[in-house]
Write an enzyme that holds these catalytic residues in place. Structure first.
Site, PDB file in Angstrom:
ATOM      1  N   ASP A 176       0.855  -1.184   0.000  1.00  0.00           N
ATOM      2  CA  ASP A 176       0.000   0.000   0.000  1.00  0.00           C
ATOM      3  C   ASP A 176       0.887   1.228   0.000  1.00  0.00           C
ATOM      4  O   ASP A 176       2.120   1.122  -0.053  1.00  0.00           O
ATOM      5  CB  ASP A 176      -0.951  -0.009   1.205  1.00  0.00           C
ATOM      6  CG  ASP A 176      -2.335   0.510   0.832  1.00  0.00           C
ATOM      7  OD1 ASP A 176      -2.438   1.702   0.472  1.00  0.00           O
ATOM      8  OD2 ASP A 176      -3.298  -0.271   0.874  1.00  0.00           O
ATOM      9  N   HIS A 247      -2.775   3.162  -4.644  1.00  0.00           N
ATOM     10  CA  HIS A 247      -2.189   2.661  -3.396  1.00  0.00           C
ATOM     11  C   HIS A 247      -0.751   2.196  -3.620  1.00  0.00           C
ATOM     12  O   HIS A 247      -0.347   1.140  -3.133  1.00  0.00           O
ATOM     13  CB  HIS A 247      -3.049   1.529  -2.823  1.00  0.00           C
ATOM     14  CG  HIS A 247      -4.366   1.984  -2.270  1.00  0.00           C
ATOM     15  ND1 HIS A 247      -4.474   2.652  -1.059  1.00  0.00           N
ATOM     16  CD2 HIS A 247      -5.621   1.866  -2.755  1.00  0.00           C
ATOM     17  CE1 HIS A 247      -5.752   2.926  -0.829  1.00  0.00           C
ATOM     18  NE2 HIS A 247      -6.466   2.471  -1.848  1.00  0.00           N
ATOM     19  N   GLU A 314      -9.739   2.759  -5.601  1.00  0.00           N
ATOM     20  CA  GLU A 314      -9.371   4.100  -5.137  1.00  0.00           C
ATOM     21  C   GLU A 314      -8.156   4.664  -5.873  1.00  0.00           C
ATOM     22  O   GLU A 314      -7.238   5.217  -5.278  1.00  0.00           O
ATOM     23  CB  GLU A 314      -9.118   4.073  -3.627  1.00  0.00           C
ATOM     24  CG  GLU A 314     -10.359   3.696  -2.825  1.00  0.00           C
ATOM     25  CD  GLU A 314     -10.126   3.631  -1.329  1.00  0.00           C
ATOM     26  OE1 GLU A 314     -11.080   3.889  -0.576  1.00  0.00           O
ATOM     27  OE2 GLU A 314      -8.996   3.297  -0.905  1.00  0.00           O
ATOM     28  N   TRP A 380     -16.821  -4.381  -2.016  1.00  0.00           N
ATOM     29  CA  TRP A 380     -16.605  -3.726  -0.724  1.00  0.00           C
ATOM     30  C   TRP A 380     -17.480  -2.498  -0.512  1.00  0.00           C
ATOM     31  O   TRP A 380     -17.762  -2.132   0.630  1.00  0.00           O
ATOM     32  CB  TRP A 380     -15.129  -3.365  -0.555  1.00  0.00           C
ATOM     33  CG  TRP A 380     -14.637  -2.175  -1.319  1.00  0.00           C
ATOM     34  CD1 TRP A 380     -14.200  -2.165  -2.605  1.00  0.00           C
ATOM     35  CD2 TRP A 380     -14.499  -0.826  -0.841  1.00  0.00           C
ATOM     36  NE1 TRP A 380     -13.805  -0.893  -2.967  1.00  0.00           N
ATOM     37  CE2 TRP A 380     -13.974  -0.055  -1.907  1.00  0.00           C
ATOM     38  CE3 TRP A 380     -14.770  -0.200   0.375  1.00  0.00           C
ATOM     39  CZ2 TRP A 380     -13.717   1.309  -1.781  1.00  0.00           C
ATOM     40  CZ3 TRP A 380     -14.508   1.166   0.496  1.00  0.00           C
ATOM     41  CH2 TRP A 380     -13.988   1.896  -0.566  1.00  0.00           C
ATOM     42  N   TYR A 405     -16.347  -4.708   7.680  1.00  0.00           N
ATOM     43  CA  TYR A 405     -15.081  -4.024   7.876  1.00  0.00           C
ATOM     44  C   TYR A 405     -14.864  -3.939   9.385  1.00  0.00           C
ATOM     45  O   TYR A 405     -15.491  -3.121  10.076  1.00  0.00           O
ATOM     46  CB  TYR A 405     -15.115  -2.620   7.248  1.00  0.00           C
ATOM     47  CG  TYR A 405     -14.619  -2.591   5.826  1.00  0.00           C
ATOM     48  CD1 TYR A 405     -14.923  -3.618   4.935  1.00  0.00           C
ATOM     49  CD2 TYR A 405     -13.853  -1.534   5.363  1.00  0.00           C
ATOM     50  CE1 TYR A 405     -14.468  -3.597   3.635  1.00  0.00           C
ATOM     51  CE2 TYR A 405     -13.391  -1.497   4.050  1.00  0.00           C
ATOM     52  CZ  TYR A 405     -13.705  -2.534   3.197  1.00  0.00           C
ATOM     53  OH  TYR A 405     -13.247  -2.507   1.908  1.00  0.00           O
ATOM     54  N   ASP A 407     -12.459  -2.866  11.128  1.00  0.00           N
ATOM     55  CA  ASP A 407     -11.844  -1.672  11.703  1.00  0.00           C
ATOM     56  C   ASP A 407     -12.906  -0.691  12.187  1.00  0.00           C
ATOM     57  O   ASP A 407     -12.619   0.210  12.977  1.00  0.00           O
ATOM     58  CB  ASP A 407     -10.912  -0.992  10.694  1.00  0.00           C
ATOM     59  CG  ASP A 407     -11.576  -0.754   9.347  1.00  0.00           C
ATOM     60  OD1 ASP A 407     -12.286  -1.652   8.868  1.00  0.00           O
ATOM     61  OD2 ASP A 407     -11.371   0.331   8.761  1.00  0.00           O
ATOM     62  N   THR A 456      -5.677  -1.796   9.061  1.00  0.00           N
ATOM     63  CA  THR A 456      -4.957  -1.569  10.313  1.00  0.00           C
ATOM     64  C   THR A 456      -4.411  -0.155  10.502  1.00  0.00           C
ATOM     65  O   THR A 456      -3.484   0.045  11.272  1.00  0.00           O
ATOM     66  CB  THR A 456      -3.800  -2.579  10.436  1.00  0.00           C
ATOM     67  OG1 THR A 456      -2.881  -2.376   9.352  1.00  0.00           O
ATOM     68  CG2 THR A 456      -4.312  -4.002  10.419  1.00  0.00           C
TER      69      THR A 456
END
Length: 540
Positions: A176, A247, A314, A380, A405, A407, A456
């Site tokens: 990433d 990314h 993205e 997603w 998700y 997170d 994360t």
């Protein structure tokens, strides 16, 4: 009533004595069941202090493992019958292994430890017969090790936690903007430079807080071979993700020629130290294609998985819009715009992987501009991508951020550490339905399964990953494995009762889960800003 998680398909609990396991209990394994045989001795035997010595198939009170062609793949039948012992039949080696995971739960939380707490004590298994099989063949967990690196031992531990919950696909997010985590021998600067950053944002990207020390790490190719082999022993497939064309700032920082050099000075870039979506994306040049073909050649040598994940999400287009090189590529290819340029980029690697017997999978943005047959989609951004993919004949893995998700914060209270995104409780996850509404029977067959994602950015260590992941991963595992009724009809109260037993198993495994009553004092992060805005999703 059983307290198993995930809930099995059918349980018979006839009257009768159970079966004791003790130092005299033998283990017989038919050809094809060796992975479970090794796991039982190394893990269950160690936890209970049982040698599980080899014995004859008909040993009284022994454990028997065998394959049964009448069962479906991954299905098993576990029989615990007095005077006969324990028998696990599987439709394939994986089915036998999942049956062994159920046996472990029947033995109580002590079976989840690494050494016996009561040496020499016989352990009884209640008399019962369990017939079970999974609903979905893709039951996945994504672990992002790019934003915060997780050392190899932590990854192996998570493979064990997946196995304990009958999850079978490990989506390994290796690259990433904030870090590159895998050794590529022909491109050494990917680990020399791109694997570490000088500092790290603490909290959401709007936070004023920084951890002012270098952060990094990577897996050598031998580390990867070990991880893949360890997963295979547990019937888990490792699907690597190498992000293109967005990314990619870490890779560009190591090899500036990969970036849009006619728009910005890419030699000034460093590995990104904050969160969000970087505008520094790969240049659509032949040099970039050859570079990543070299990366993927080494990836294919390390990962035997059918699917290779290429990201594809993205990807900001500002630099392409200002790049003469990109404009020339669009004109040469007869493309309409930058969106079709991204589709061409993804299509190139789809064809490249297909020619080598593999299949491309990417986030649902890869549908924009068209997608070649054979490619699959990770949906997603809600159900929409999954519906579009299935209707277009593409296989799909459902992982909508609104539900899975992990997170995202687990409760609305101010004590939740670094609150990010939506509130998604244990019950919300339990009521998630992976199959989108409105699909035809043929389209439903394109739903390979489902996956929970652990990003994360706000998880600086394994304890934070545990807190965000558990207990919600247990609810997700039941959704992925069990044949549950419609979401509104699911017995969440019953699931909570079974979780009371499961928390003891997680305790024995050393999992730093979120307690039902809320975070423990040391699990809080007071003063670290998150983004607690309902309806505003976090960026990956």
């Amino acid at each position: 009533m059983t307290d198993l998680i995930p809930a099995p398909h059918a349980v018979q609990e006839p009257m009768g004595r159970g079966v004791p396991l003790d130092g005299d209990t033998t283990l017989w394994a038919a050809p094809g069941t060796e992975t479970t045989e090794r796991w039982l001795r190394a893990t269950l035997g160690a936890a209970l202090g049982l040698p599980l010595r080899p014995g004859p198939e008909d040993a009284r009170g022994g454990v028997r493992l065998l394959l049964d062609g009448s069962l479906e793949p991954e299905a098993y039948r576990l029989g615990v019958v007095a005077d006969q012992g324990v028998e696990i039949r599987g439709g394939d080696p994986a089915g036998v292994f999942w049956g062994a995971q159920t046996l472990r739960q029947l033995l109580g939380p002590e079976a989840f430890r690494r050494a016996p707490v009561r040496p020499g004590r016989a352990v009884g298994i209640p008399h019962r017969i369990i017939d079970d099989s999974p609903r979905f063949r893709w039951r996945g967990l994504l672990l992002d090790v790019a934003r915060h690196f997780m050392p190899k031992e932590g990854v192996l531990r998570y493979l064990d936690l997946m196995a304990a919950h009958k999850l079978n696909v490990f989506h390994f997010h290796l690259t990433d903007d904030q870090g590159w985590r895998i050794e590529i021998k022909r491109h050494p600067r990917l680990t020399e430079t791109a694997s570490w950053r000088s500092r790290t944002k603490f909290g959401h990207r709007a936070s004023p807080l920084w951890e002012e020390k270098p952060h990094g790490g990577y897996y050598t190719q031998d580390d990867i071979r070990e991880i893949v082999a360890y997963a295979a022993e547990r019937h888990i497939t490792v699907v690597p993700e190498i992000d293109v064309p967005g990314h990619s700032q870490a890779a560009i920082a190591a090899y500036p020629e990969l970036g849009n050099t006619d728009v910005i000075d890419t030699t000034a870039l460093s590995v990104w130290d904050t969160w969000g979506i970087s505008s520094n994306v790969l240049a659509p040049t032949d040099n970039t294609l050859r570079f990543y073909e070299g990366v993927f050649e080494e990836i294919l040598e390390l990962f035997p998985s059918q699917f290779i994940h290429v990201g594809g999400d993205e990807c900001r287009k500002e630099q392409w819009s200002g790049s003469v090189t990109a404009k020339n590529r669009i004109a040469d290819l007869g493309l309409a715009d930058e969106d079709e340029l991204q589709a061409w980029f993804i299509g190139h690697f789809g064809a490249w992987l297909s020619a080598r017997g593999r299949r491309l999978i990417g986030w649902d943005e890869i549908l924009e501009g068209g997608l070649a047959p054979g490619a699959a989609v990770s949906s997603w951004r809600g159900y929409g991508g999954g519906i579009a993919a299935a209707r277009a004949g593409h296989d799909v893995v459902m992982c909508p951020e609104q539900y899975v998700y992990l997170d995202h914060r687990q409760a609305p209270g101010e004590d939740e550490p670094v609150p990010i995104g939506f509130v998604r409780t244990l019950e919300d996850v339990y009521r998630f339905e992976p199959v989108p509404p409105g699909l035809t029977e043929e389209e439903v067959r394109h739903v390979l399964g489902t996956q929970a994602n652990v990003w994360t950015e706000a998880m600086e260590d394994v304890a934070r990953v545990d807190y965000q992941t558990f207990p919600r991963l247990a609810a997700f595992a039941e959704v992925a494995w069990s044949r549950l009724p419609a979401p509104e009809e699911r017995d969440f109260a019953g699931f909570e009762r079974r979780m009371a037993a499961h928390y003891a198993r997680l305790d024995a495994l050393g999992v730093a889960y979120r307690p039902p009553a809320g975070p423990r004092p040391w699990q809080k992060r007071p003063g670290v800003p998150g983004r607690p805005i309902e309806g505003l999703p976090p960026n990956k």
